[in-house]
Enzyme design. Structure first.
Site, PDB file in Angstrom:
ATOM      1  N   ASP A   1       0.764  -1.294   0.151  1.00  0.00           N
ATOM      2  CA  ASP A   1       0.156   0.117   0.095  1.00  0.00           C
ATOM      3  C   ASP A   1       0.751   1.212   0.005  1.00  0.00           C
ATOM      4  OD1 ASP A   1      -2.769   1.459   0.388  1.00  0.00           O
ATOM      5  OD2 ASP A   1      -1.449   2.160   2.191  1.00  0.00           O
TER       6      ASP A   1
ATOM      7  N   GLU B   1       0.840  -0.776  -5.126  1.00  0.00           N
ATOM      8  CA  GLU B   1      -0.055   0.240  -5.406  1.00  0.00           C
ATOM      9  C   GLU B   1       0.488   1.696  -5.489  1.00  0.00           C
ATOM     10  OE1 GLU B   1      -2.771   3.519  -4.162  1.00  0.00           O
ATOM     11  OE2 GLU B   1      -1.755   2.439  -2.433  1.00  0.00           O
TER      12      GLU B   1
END
Length: 475
Positions: A353, A407
């Site tokens: 993330d 991401e």
């Protein structure tokens, strides 16, 4: 008599032209994309930095990166082979550390006082088997010059919240029987990946926080029936604020107790594997929650023990703290965290993330990335880039079939290219632009105004040497 001197004729020799200097062999990333040639020195520089760090952390190759990333087997609370307790913590700024908990009425006692290991910032405590038991709650009482405070251990594997007081505590977790895996080996399928992204607590029908077991029984069968071959689970790492969706992590080695026990999570993963379903988790190493009692914000009187100093310490948009990837101890903590989830829970990989935030000093905020020069202008965090490259090397060393997804919003070249080619080694990059474009289009345009060329461009605007995952956002 006159003697004539005989002269030997010599063949004229044409001097050889000097050899043209050999052009240096382009690194693979540049070889595949000549537009990157002006930035080859920067690409080589980040690659050399990672190679240097690997050499440093493996003691010149005397042991593996996986060996280095085994901190979870040393730090934290463990039983030795005779059932006795051993606790260790990295706390270089501490002057005293006590274990306090149910086993000593939450009071400082000499018996539960840790000792600093000479010449290090590490502390250790050895206790008999009867000193504590499975299920006991505990914390650390840490003292430092000019202050003291209660803390949850950084390497803790189990954290629970009191339903009435809402206070979080570490919990001794040593069940009599360890979980026995039914599917001991599993090879994830990489191509194609059909991913079902989910949140254990929020992804169920009832108006309550769902559990690992309920997800296994009620949602997993629907995932299988729907034709997916992979689930990506959010919010696994423990976090104080449920509304953060798991992205403000406090305890990096503890699976969230809101959803059940570690054994119940293992059972969910095991069941998925038995049905041919790959299981990856959202891994949050881009930042950490600011909490001091529950998290690492001011662990032992040093607010920069795990985090960058000065203005770089806080992420001003996320209200969180940014790891100092340049510290060996932080590298050890985060790489060990990667290996822990693979080793202990049999996860098949990670969706990292907030990678954009890690790559740039400005976290990629308020800037447009319009050309290759924007990725190599000196605004990149070399320490974070090095960490990501090593994380991918480690993960694939532990499990060569593991899946890693970045991401990332900026489009950094080489993110999902091979490490040997000068890339960072992710298997895929997650293309956030497609769902963002889709939402914008259905909100702002009539159906008849949709541009087919624009849609085609958005779907195909990708680097040929990097695999991409896109997703559909249902409103």
């Amino acid at each position: 008599m006159t003697c004539a001197k005989k002269t030997a004729s010599k063949k004229a020799v044409t001097p050889k032209a000097p050899k043209a200097p050999k052009k240096p062999q382009h690194i693979g990333l540049v070889k595949n994309d000549s537009w990157l040639e002006p930035y080859e020195s920067a690409i080589r520089g980040r690659h050399d930095h990672a190679e240097w760090m690997i050499n440093k952390l493996t003691n010149g190759g005397k042991h593996s990166l996986s060996d280095f990333a085994s901190g979870y087997l040393y730090f934290g609370l463990h039983r030795d082979d005779k059932g006795r307790w051993v606790f260790r913590e990295w706390a270089p700024n501490a002057t005293e550390i006590y274990l306090i908990g149910d086993f000593n009425d939450w009071k400082e006692q000499k018996k539960y006082a840790c000792k600093r290991i000479k010449g290090t910032g590490n502390w250790e405590l050895k206790l008999p088997a009867t000193a504590m038991k499975h299920g006991d709650l505990y914390k650390l009482k840490i003292k430092w010059e000019g202050g003291e405070g209660e803390r949850i251990p950084a390497w803790v594997r189990r954290v629970v919240q009191d339903e009435e007081t809402k206070i979080f505590s570490a919990q001794v977790w040593a069940p009599v029987e360890e979980y026995k895996w039914k599917k001991k080996t599993f090879r994830p399928k990489k191509d194609p990946l059909f991913i079902y992204e989910c949140h254990i607590g929020m992804g169920q029908d009832e108006e309550k926080v769902g559990s690992y077991t309920e997800f296994k029984e009620n949602v997993l069968p629907r995932v299988i029936k729907g034709g997916y071959n992979c689930i990506q689970i959010m919010a696994i790492q423990e976090h104080p604020y449920y509304g953060s969706f798991g992205y403000h992590v406090s305890n990096f080695f503890a699976c969230s107790s809101r959803f059940g026990t570690p054994e119940e999570l293992k059972d969910l993963i095991d069941t998925a594997h038995q049905n041919g379903i790959t299981v990856i988790m959202d891994l949050v190493h881009s930042h950490a929650v600011k909490n001091e009692v529950e998290g690492l914000g001011n662990f032992c009187g040093d607010p920069n023990q795990y985090f960058y100093p000065g203005a770089r310490r806080e992420h001003n948009q996320w209200d969180s703290l940014c790891f100092d990837y340049g510290k060996d101890e932080v590298m050890h903590f985060l790489l060990s965290n990667c290996k822990y989830w693979l080793d202990e829970f049999h996860f098949d990989g990670f969706r990292f993330d907030g990678v954009t935030s890690m790559l740039y000093y400005n976290h990629g905020l308020g800037v447009d990335f319009c050309g290759y020069g924007d990725y190599f202008n000196g605004g990149q965090d070399d320490n974070a880039i090095c960490y990501l490259a090593l994380a991918n090397k480690l993960i694939h060393e532990v499990n060569k079939n593991a899946i890693t997804i970045a991401e990332e919003m900026s489009g950094m070249p080489g993110l999902a290219a091979k490490f040997e080619d000068g890339g960072l080694g992710f298997d895929y990059r997650l293309a956030m632009g497609i769902p963002d474009y889709w939402i914008k289009m259905i909100k702002e345009k009539r159906d008849e105004d949709w541009g087919v060329f624009d849609i085609f461009w958005k779907m195909t605007d990708r680097r040929s040497d990097e695999k991409t995952i896109s997703y559909a956002c249902l409103l």
